[in-house]
Design an enzyme around this catalytic site. Structure first.
Site, PDB file in Angstrom:
ATOM      1  N   SER A  73       0.833  -1.196   0.000  1.00  0.00           N
ATOM      2  CA  SER A  73       0.000   0.000   0.000  1.00  0.00           C
ATOM      3  C   SER A  73       0.871   1.250   0.000  1.00  0.00           C
ATOM      4  O   SER A  73       2.043   1.208   0.360  1.00  0.00           O
ATOM      5  CB  SER A  73      -0.906   0.018   1.236  1.00  0.00           C
ATOM      6  OG  SER A  73      -1.810  -1.065   1.226  1.00  0.00           O
ATOM      7  N   PRO A 102      -8.131  -0.208  -6.412  1.00  0.00           N
ATOM      8  CA  PRO A 102      -7.830   1.028  -5.691  1.00  0.00           C
ATOM      9  C   PRO A 102      -8.822   1.273  -4.562  1.00  0.00           C
ATOM     10  O   PRO A 102     -10.002   0.969  -4.687  1.00  0.00           O
ATOM     11  CB  PRO A 102      -7.964   2.097  -6.774  1.00  0.00           C
ATOM     12  CG  PRO A 102      -8.956   1.514  -7.738  1.00  0.00           C
ATOM     13  CD  PRO A 102      -8.700   0.035  -7.739  1.00  0.00           C
ATOM     14  N   TYR A 111       2.135   3.291  11.721  1.00  0.00           N
ATOM     15  CA  TYR A 111       3.082   3.292  10.613  1.00  0.00           C
ATOM     16  C   TYR A 111       4.063   4.462  10.635  1.00  0.00           C
ATOM     17  O   TYR A 111       4.875   4.590   9.711  1.00  0.00           O
ATOM     18  CB  TYR A 111       2.342   3.352   9.261  1.00  0.00           C
ATOM     19  CG  TYR A 111       1.201   2.398   9.105  1.00  0.00           C
ATOM     20  CD1 TYR A 111       1.370   1.030   9.312  1.00  0.00           C
ATOM     21  CD2 TYR A 111      -0.060   2.850   8.740  1.00  0.00           C
ATOM     22  CE1 TYR A 111       0.318   0.156   9.158  1.00  0.00           C
ATOM     23  CE2 TYR A 111      -1.125   1.971   8.576  1.00  0.00           C
ATOM     24  CZ  TYR A 111      -0.930   0.625   8.794  1.00  0.00           C
ATOM     25  OH  TYR A 111      -1.975  -0.241   8.635  1.00  0.00           O
ATOM     26  N   CYS A 137      -4.311   8.596  26.574  1.00  0.00           N
ATOM     27  CA  CYS A 137      -3.273   8.362  27.587  1.00  0.00           C
ATOM     28  C   CYS A 137      -2.126   7.546  26.999  1.00  0.00           C
ATOM     29  O   CYS A 137      -1.805   6.444  27.472  1.00  0.00           O
ATOM     30  CB  CYS A 137      -3.871   7.660  28.800  1.00  0.00           C
ATOM     31  SG  CYS A 137      -5.080   8.662  29.658  1.00  0.00           S
ATOM     32  N   GLU A 138      -1.529   8.064  25.943  1.00  0.00           N
ATOM     33  CA  GLU A 138      -0.394   7.430  25.283  1.00  0.00           C
ATOM     34  C   GLU A 138       0.548   8.528  24.800  1.00  0.00           C
ATOM     35  O   GLU A 138       0.105   9.471  24.131  1.00  0.00           O
ATOM     36  CB  GLU A 138      -0.845   6.609  24.051  1.00  0.00           C
ATOM     37  CG  GLU A 138      -1.799   5.481  24.340  1.00  0.00           C
ATOM     38  CD  GLU A 138      -1.104   4.244  24.880  1.00  0.00           C
ATOM     39  OE1 GLU A 138       0.134   4.164  24.753  1.00  0.00           O
ATOM     40  OE2 GLU A 138      -1.804   3.380  25.415  1.00  0.00           O
ATOM     41  N   TYR A 187      -8.411   4.470   5.834  1.00  0.00           N
ATOM     42  CA  TYR A 187      -7.778   3.820   6.983  1.00  0.00           C
ATOM     43  C   TYR A 187      -7.717   4.718   8.223  1.00  0.00           C
ATOM     44  O   TYR A 187      -6.836   4.555   9.055  1.00  0.00           O
ATOM     45  CB  TYR A 187      -6.378   3.311   6.611  1.00  0.00           C
ATOM     46  CG  TYR A 187      -6.406   2.399   5.412  1.00  0.00           C
ATOM     47  CD1 TYR A 187      -6.895   1.100   5.517  1.00  0.00           C
ATOM     48  CD2 TYR A 187      -5.998   2.864   4.166  1.00  0.00           C
ATOM     49  CE1 TYR A 187      -6.964   0.279   4.408  1.00  0.00           C
ATOM     50  CE2 TYR A 187      -6.061   2.046   3.049  1.00  0.00           C
ATOM     51  CZ  TYR A 187      -6.554   0.749   3.180  1.00  0.00           C
ATOM     52  OH  TYR A 187      -6.632  -0.068   2.076  1.00  0.00           O
TER      53      TYR A 187
END
Length: 512
Positions: A234, A313, A398, A425-426, A455
């Site tokens: 992709s 696509p 990614y 909380c990250e 996505y």
């Protein structure tokens, strides 16, 4: 103004931090005379007021044009070489019933990869014959449903699956058309997790097993073998990977012709889009032309007829059509200490401003000795928004880069390097790793990220019990929700331990 040393090498200070870069935004997104961003004639402030934020804003006409453009490009180019083309929309990028109707009206089929995606396509009234099903681990009930409703094709992903699909077709009295997914070993130039045709992969069967697998498929009266399928990854910007994949698959395709017809070849999708100003994706018309030339040249070399070529696509159709709208919350200037650099001219400030410069000179701490400073401090502006990794997981998954702009106004303030953070909380909950906004960005501003159609919503979650945003379609000055945003009541409805008679109140009950 020099670049902030915290900025990545590709990012430059913009001449205008309000400008909408070409190729990143949907075709109908523009700044009004007031400075406010509009999509298809609808001001973002109106969208935020009516539907709230975060909000996915989909430019309907843009998506329809991209879908139709893909069909026309591939049909034209493969007709030029004496064959035909089939274009499927990859539903995994983003799927709802309205989008399913739009893309099929434009002439595409739809690829689904689960029983849920199949249910959405069927609920949209799509002809099952125009659907294909993917998946490396299709459940028996998913295969049964696909066969029972008359799905156009099922992509077989393993030797084990051949018998399962054949048995379902026999039980339902059907002859099911199938493709065989092949792990071609081609390494697409993309992120490790986005490459889907490397040798050590869960998808498909290796080239060495293809002829045996096709023999097994052909041994079942209930199966109709259409051809091979490949997907090399992709967010691919060039066609080199498709050249190699086509060569490898057509070599096997030629040998398979000795045992029976092989009418099609599916080369998958993965066509890239622009997320930042330095991204330079290949236009779909050029992709179609190059693919057609590749296939014709290889078939001529092998002395075989050109098959019908299918492509899939998804991102390139829905990705650029959509932006995500956020509301800015907390803003923090965070000092970052960097390693040794040359000392600037005497008298330079010891502390950088928000854009990393003072009077054109990077600020540093005094040198301990010699001509070098031991360290220098630069400020990164953290701008938090009311969403994050729950509505856009791609940066965390990614390391994906995005662009951001203030959407509700323009500003003449000097550009400042910002990092757009979510509210989860990250520490890795970053939506935009680095971009420049006007330095007067403030709490309450609307911020917009382009190219979030693919996505983002489809990977969304309820992490920290955030509700998933609505998706709103805009066209000709009108806006309508096509996917309702969740509420806290939706979250609680699935919690079987909730005492329906006692509540401390939800956001809706609190009048928000």
């Amino acid at each position: 103004m020099p670049d902030n040393p915290l900025a990545p090498a590709w990012l430059r200070v913009p001449e205008d931090a309000n400008a909408l870069a070409d190729g990143l935004w949907s075709r109908n997104a523009r700044r009004a005379d007031s400075g406010e961003l509009e999509v298809a004639g609808v001001p973002v402030s109106r969208l935020a007021e009516e539907f709230g934020t975060p909000l996915f804003v989909l430019d309907e006409a843009d998506l329809r044009e991209r879908a139709r453009g893909a069909v026309l490009a591939f049909e034209r180019e493969f007709a030029r070489i004496g064959s035909g083309a089939k274009v499927y929309y990859a539903g995994k990028a983003f799927l709802c019933t309205e989008v399913a109707r739009w893309v099929t009206a434009a002439g595409l089929g739809i690829d689904v990869a689960s029983g849920g995606e199949l249910a959405v396509a069927l609920a949209a009234g799509v002809d099952p014959g125009r659907l294909g099903m993917h998946g490396n681990n299709k459940a028996p009930w998913e295969i049964d449903r696909a066969v029972r409703v008359g799905l156009g094709t099922i992509v077989i992903d393993s030797l084990q699956e051949i018998g399962t699909v054949a048995d379902a077709a026999s039980r339902f009295g059907r002859r099911q058309a199938v493709r065989l997914r092949v792990n071609s070993g081609v390494h697409a130039s993309t992120h490790e997790y986005l490459a889907t045709a490397r040798e050590d992969q869960k998808f498909g069967v290796p080239l060495s097993d293809v002829e045996d697998a096709v023999a097994r498929i052909r041994s079942h009266e209930s199966l109709d073998f259409l051809g091979l399928h490949s997907h090399i990854g992709s967010q691919i910007f060039d066609t080199d990977g498709f050249v190699e994949a086509a060569a490898r698959l057509l070599a096997v395709h030629a040998r398979l012709l000795e045992g029976g017809p092989v009418p099609e070849l599916n080369l998958g999708g993965g066509f890239g889009i622009a997320y930042t100003s330095v991204d330079d994706p290949t236009p779909v018309e050029e992709i179609a032309r190059r693919m057609a030339d590749i296939v014709r040249a290889e078939c001529d070399r092998l002395g075989i007829p050109v098959p019908v070529v299918a492509v899939e696509p998804g991102r390139s159709i829905v990705g650029p059509s959509t932006l995500t709208l956020y509301t800015v919350g907390t803003i923090k200037d965070v000092e970052v200490t960097l390693p040794t650099v040359p000392v600037p001219e005497e008298g330079a400030s010891r502390r950088a401003t928000a854009n990393g410069v003072v009077d054109g000179t990077l600020s540093v701490n005094p040198a301990t000795d010699g001509d070098e400073a031991s360290e220098f401090t630069v400020v990164r502006k953290y701008v938090s928004v009311d969403g994050g990794m729950s509505d856009n997981a791609r940066p965390a998954l990614y390391g994906a880069d995005y662009t951001v702009r203030i959407a509700g106004r323009t500003s003449a303030a000097e550009p400042a390097l910002v990092r757009i953070a979510g509210k989860h909380c990250e520490s890795g909950d970053i939506v935009v790793h680095a971009d420049y906004l006007p330095g007067d960005v403030r709490t309450g501003d609307l911020a917009a990220l382009p190219a979030t159609g693919a996505y983002c919503w489809s990977l969304s979650s309820n992490y920290n019990y955030l509700v998933r945003p609505a998706v709103v379609a805009v066209r000709d000055g009108e806006a309508r929700a096509i996917v309702r945003g969740e509420t806290e009541d939706d979250l609680l409805a699935r919690d079987l331990g909730v005492d329906r008679g006692a509540t401390g109140g939800t956001r809706e009950q609190d009048g928000e």
